[in-house]
Write a protein that holds these residues in place. Structure first.
Motif, PDB file in Angstrom:
ATOM      1  N   UNK A  35       4.108  -7.816  -3.195  1.00 28.37           N
ATOM      2  CA  UNK A  35       4.419  -6.414  -3.436  1.00 28.37           C
ATOM      3  C   UNK A  35       4.817  -5.735  -2.134  1.00 28.37           C
ATOM      4  N   UNK A  36       3.834  -5.271  -1.386  1.00 32.61           N
ATOM      5  CA  UNK A  36       4.088  -4.621  -0.101  1.00 32.61           C
ATOM      6  C   UNK A  36       3.066  -5.163   0.888  1.00 32.61           C
ATOM      7  N   UNK A  37       3.316  -6.301   1.499  1.00 34.80           N
ATOM      8  CA  UNK A  37       2.286  -6.993   2.296  1.00 34.80           C
ATOM      9  C   UNK A  37       1.732  -6.128   3.422  1.00 34.80           C
ATOM     10  N   UNK A  38       0.409  -5.984   3.431  1.00 36.27           N
ATOM     11  CA  UNK A  38      -0.247  -5.164   4.455  1.00 36.27           C
ATOM     12  C   UNK A  38      -0.031  -5.762   5.839  1.00 36.27           C
ATOM     13  N   UNK A  39       0.075  -7.081   5.923  1.00 38.79           N
ATOM     14  CA  UNK A  39       0.232  -7.720   7.227  1.00 38.79           C
ATOM     15  C   UNK A  39       1.526  -7.273   7.908  1.00 38.79           C
ATOM     16  N   UNK A  40       2.538  -6.900   7.137  1.00 40.49           N
ATOM     17  CA  UNK A  40       3.766  -6.391   7.738  1.00 40.49           C
ATOM     18  C   UNK A  40       3.547  -5.027   8.371  1.00 40.49           C
ATOM     19  N   UNK A  41       2.668  -4.219   7.773  1.00 39.99           N
ATOM     20  CA  UNK A  41       2.335  -2.928   8.379  1.00 39.99           C
ATOM     21  C   UNK A  41       1.599  -3.149   9.696  1.00 39.99           C
ATOM     22  N   UNK A  42       0.708  -4.122   9.721  1.00 45.51           N
ATOM     23  CA  UNK A  42      -0.025  -4.415  10.956  1.00 45.51           C
ATOM     24  C   UNK A  42       0.916  -4.906  12.046  1.00 45.51           C
ATOM     25  N   UNK A  43       1.893  -5.723  11.672  1.00 44.28           N
ATOM     26  CA  UNK A  43       2.872  -6.187  12.658  1.00 44.28           C
ATOM     27  C   UNK A  43       3.716  -5.027  13.185  1.00 44.28           C
TER      28      UNK A  43
END
Length: 409
Positions: A308-316
């Motif tokens: 969906x909207x991977x949280x790990x991309x926000x962390x990166x």
């Protein structure tokens, strides 16, 4: 609003469980545990039933007799909270497209919904509507699933691209509320940005150095693990014709099962990648943030069916970490327009080329600014509150928010 949150929190750690936990904490904590903090985002109180059916990743979506007993346990707990605390609004997270999980949702929602004044569904996973339409379930079971999910008061998704799928279940209202996380790098400008800028300068000057590439997710083929490894192999072979850097891959995360680990180990051995790929296992907290801040590129070429909207991309992005990821599900809309690190799925050669491309451009400041403008935890919680509260309740003190785009169905 008294919200009965029927959803599990970590462990196991993944995007859905983490975001549920952050919502409860951000809305003042679990009132069942004696939390008395006022919700700064509006008149919403959370009463939590930690409906954990899987103790670990391997068990998610599986069928076990013991899960049947858990269904009765959590149903009883939810109904007790409904009448003990007057929590008359149900918050529930529908399952990803897995038969056992969908059957569980049918039972739980069929029993629970009649007892609540309103039902809110947060669709953390993608693709259930299309999956049911595909005919993978027999007609009777598919029809029951539709009835269980049909016509809720509010359906929420973390990205606008999800709305079309959840509209298949005719909610009265729908809203896109992007995820948000607490800023893990408040000292970004002083500590991290100089390192990012130096890398770009060194790469443009063709200064020989190693580039640290990070893959951090559930370690399965669908998350792009093998494609990331293949991209490293491709770049290793390009070294022979004069590359600007040597690429090393760090893999962080837990394997879903022995089969997925065998795929990883087999790829490692077949392509002789032992000196270029390092597996560090599951990381969290300071160890995770250290990897994000000290790596040079984040590689996440996912094609996971429920992504969906991977949280790990926000962390990166919060770390200003140049990202290479795929044109899959909602991912492109998470990034700035015309971002150079988006590739097609199952194309490791494109991944390899994009790893070079994001180093040639200084994208760190752009990604950090994108995070601050769109994906902070405060924006997420404001958006949720605005979506959850109807006009009458909103007038009681909920702040206006531009982060929740609501439509009526």
């Amino acid at each position: 609003m008294k919200l009965l949150v029927f959803a599990f929190i970590p462990p196991p750690h993944h995007g859905q469980s983490v975001m549920v936990e952050r919502m409860i904490e951000g809305f003042g904590g679990d009132r069942r545990k004696g939390a008395v903090e006022e919700n700064p985002f509006g008149p919403i109180e959370c009463y939590h039933v930690n409906a954990r059916f899987a103790p670990n990743f391997e068990d998610i979506g599986s069928f076990r007799v013991g899960k049947g007993f858990l269904i009765f346990k959590y149903l009883a707990e939810a109904l007790w909270c409904r009448f003990r605390y007057g929590a008359d609004v149900l918050y529930y997270c529908p399952a990803s497209p897995v038969k056992a999980s969908v059957v569980r949702d049918i039972v739980l929602l069929t029993v629970l919904r009649p007892f609540f004044r309103k039902t809110i569904l947060f669709w953390h996973a993608s693709g259930l509507g299309a999956w049911l339409e595909s005919g993978v379930l027999r007609k009777g079971l598919s029809a029951r699933a539709r009835r269980a999910l049909l016509g809720v008061d509010l359906a929420v998704a973390p990205a606008a691209a999800n709305i079309l799928d959840l509209l298949k279940f005719s909610p009265k209202r729908s809203a896109a509320v992007p995820y948000g996380i607490p800023d893990p790098f408040p000292d970004f400008n002083q500590r991290i940005m100089p390192r990012r800028a130096a890398l770009t300068q060194e790469y443009r000057a063709a200064t020989a150095r190693e580039v640290s590439v990070l893959f951090m997710a559930l370690c399965i083929e669908e998350k792009g693990l093998l494609d990331a490894m293949e991209a490293i192999r491709i770049l290793r072979d390009k070294e022979r014709v004069g590359p600007r850097a040597r690429f090393r891959l760090t893999v962080a995360g837990k394997f879903l099962n022995a089969e997925e680990e065998a795929k990883f180990r087999g790829k490692l051995e077949r392509d002789n990648l032992g000196d270029l790929v390092n597996y560090v296992g599951f990381v969290s907290g300071n160890e995770k943030y250290k990897l994000l801040s000290e790596s040079d590129v984040f590689c996440f070429p996912t094609f996971y069916s429920a992504e969906s909207a991977p949280v790990v991309l926000l962390e990166a992005m919060a770390a200003g970490l140049p990202v290479v990821t795929t044109n899959w599900r909602n991912i492109p809309e998470m990034f700035p327009r015309n971002y150079v690190g988006i590739v097609e799925v199952r194309q490791p050669a494109q991944v390899a080329n994009s790893l070079l491309r994001v180093l040639e451009r200084d994208v760190s400041a752009e990604l950090r600014a994108n995070f601050l403008a769109r994906f902070t935890i405060e924006q997420h919680l404001r958006g949720l509150a605005a979506a959850f509260l109807d006009d009458t309740e909103a007038s009681a003190g909920a702040p206006e928010s531009p982060t929740a785009a609501c439509v009526s169905s």
